[in-house]
Design a protein around this motif. Sequence first.
Motif, PDB file in Angstrom:
ATOM      1  N   GLN A  16     -15.286   0.567   6.373  1.00 36.94           N
ATOM      2  CA  GLN A  16     -13.965   0.224   5.846  1.00 36.94           C
ATOM      3  C   GLN A  16     -12.955   1.335   6.144  1.00 36.94           C
ATOM      4  O   GLN A  16     -11.790   1.073   6.449  1.00 36.94           O
ATOM      5  CB  GLN A  16     -14.036  -0.023   4.337  1.00 36.94           C
ATOM      6  CG  GLN A  16     -14.840  -1.251   3.943  1.00 36.94           C
ATOM      7  CD  GLN A  16     -16.324  -0.944   3.777  1.00 36.94           C
ATOM      8  OE1 GLN A  16     -16.800   0.113   4.212  1.00 36.94           O
ATOM      9  NE2 GLN A  16     -17.052  -1.862   3.151  1.00 36.94           N
ATOM     10  N   LEU A  55      -8.069  -0.165  -3.252  1.00 39.50           N
ATOM     11  CA  LEU A  55      -8.649  -1.049  -2.241  1.00 39.50           C
ATOM     12  C   LEU A  55     -10.010  -1.589  -2.657  1.00 39.50           C
ATOM     13  O   LEU A  55     -10.563  -2.461  -1.981  1.00 39.50           O
ATOM     14  CB  LEU A  55      -8.795  -0.291  -0.911  1.00 39.50           C
ATOM     15  CG  LEU A  55      -7.501   0.131  -0.217  1.00 39.50           C
ATOM     16  CD1 LEU A  55      -7.813   1.045   0.967  1.00 39.50           C
ATOM     17  CD2 LEU A  55      -6.723  -1.085   0.257  1.00 39.50           C
ATOM     18  N   MET A  82       0.846  -1.200   0.000  1.00 39.95           N
ATOM     19  CA  MET A  82       0.000   0.000   0.000  1.00 39.95           C
ATOM     20  C   MET A  82       0.880   1.250   0.000  1.00 39.95           C
ATOM     21  O   MET A  82       1.898   1.306   0.696  1.00 39.95           O
ATOM     22  CB  MET A  82      -0.913   0.001   1.236  1.00 39.95           C
ATOM     23  CG  MET A  82      -1.936   1.141   1.241  1.00 39.95           C
ATOM     24  SD  MET A  82      -2.996   1.063   2.709  1.00 39.95           S
ATOM     25  CE  MET A  82      -3.818  -0.508   2.429  1.00 39.95           C
ATOM     26  N   LEU A 102      -9.291   1.249   8.274  1.00 39.76           N
ATOM     27  CA  LEU A 102      -8.032   1.753   7.733  1.00 39.76           C
ATOM     28  C   LEU A 102      -7.481   2.886   8.598  1.00 39.76           C
ATOM     29  O   LEU A 102      -6.273   2.987   8.815  1.00 39.76           O
ATOM     30  CB  LEU A 102      -8.239   2.229   6.293  1.00 39.76           C
ATOM     31  CG  LEU A 102      -6.960   2.620   5.542  1.00 39.76           C
ATOM     32  CD1 LEU A 102      -6.010   1.434   5.451  1.00 39.76           C
ATOM     33  CD2 LEU A 102      -7.295   3.143   4.148  1.00 39.76           C
TER      34      LEU A 102
END
Length: 301
Positions: A60, A43, A1, A64
């Motif tokens: 979500q 993502l 990432m 994160l």
Amino acid sequence: MDWDKLRIFHAVADAGSLTHAGDKLNLSQSAVSRQIRALEESLNATLFHRHARGLILTEQGELLFDAATAMSKRLDAAAARIRDSEEEVFGELRVTTTFGFGTLWLAPRLPKLYEKYPDLSIDLMLEERVLDLPMREADVAIRMKEPSQADLVRKRLMTVQMLLYASRDYLDRIGTPDSLSDIKDHRLICQNPSSAQVGAGASLVQNLMTYNPQSLLTVNNYFGVLQGVLHNLGIGVLPDYVTEDFPDLVRVMPDIESADVPVYLAYPEELRHSQRIAAFRDFVQEEIISHRKQLRQMGKL
């Protein structure tokens, strides 16, 4: 990432606005928006609900954000260790303690610390909530009980007690109580029962309340209690560490006291070799020794 995209995402989530995050990061709103859009595409997830008043994290996005926050704190910890010099004391030190101890004991003594270490910057966070030191919500804590968190270096500094005090003017005007039964003729000033406080202080107040004080002034911290006492409003329940700096306070009913309250200094194991921590720890210990010596000279120990 991509860490850069994650850093921008964290700033947006923290600010709740693309514009405010851009100002903090020195980026345009459109540049921030592009990075967030690219992160969501990578993502395959929507990270924000967008509405007129700003941005709200999706489920979500919350996941994160929690992960990014933990990573950020670990990076801060690593950076702090890297910056620590073996011979110099400089940089920011985040200190947390209770509102009462911070305002009434610690803050008045900080000029001595700055005089010795002029390049040190203190971020003093005063709150009753116990901050998470391993997660780097603060670097060092002074608390009124032994910390229960794991991976901490802890040192017992001293013990304090909650005692009864009044001003000389108040006692000259209203009279000095000789026993607990005399509380009925006085206003009691104490912490609000619903406020966060050490159990020993709360137990003492509960006992005093059974003697039906004439009236009450409750405050949510000891600084407010002290102000009420200094302004001749009644008899206050205060920690004994305030007496040195306020010599006009008179202890009343000296046989009445709370149980001992231990005071601990704690910091994360990973900062064991920090020169900033060592300088602060040594300073606090030296001030406590001086404080106790002064109290003995005043006949208050």
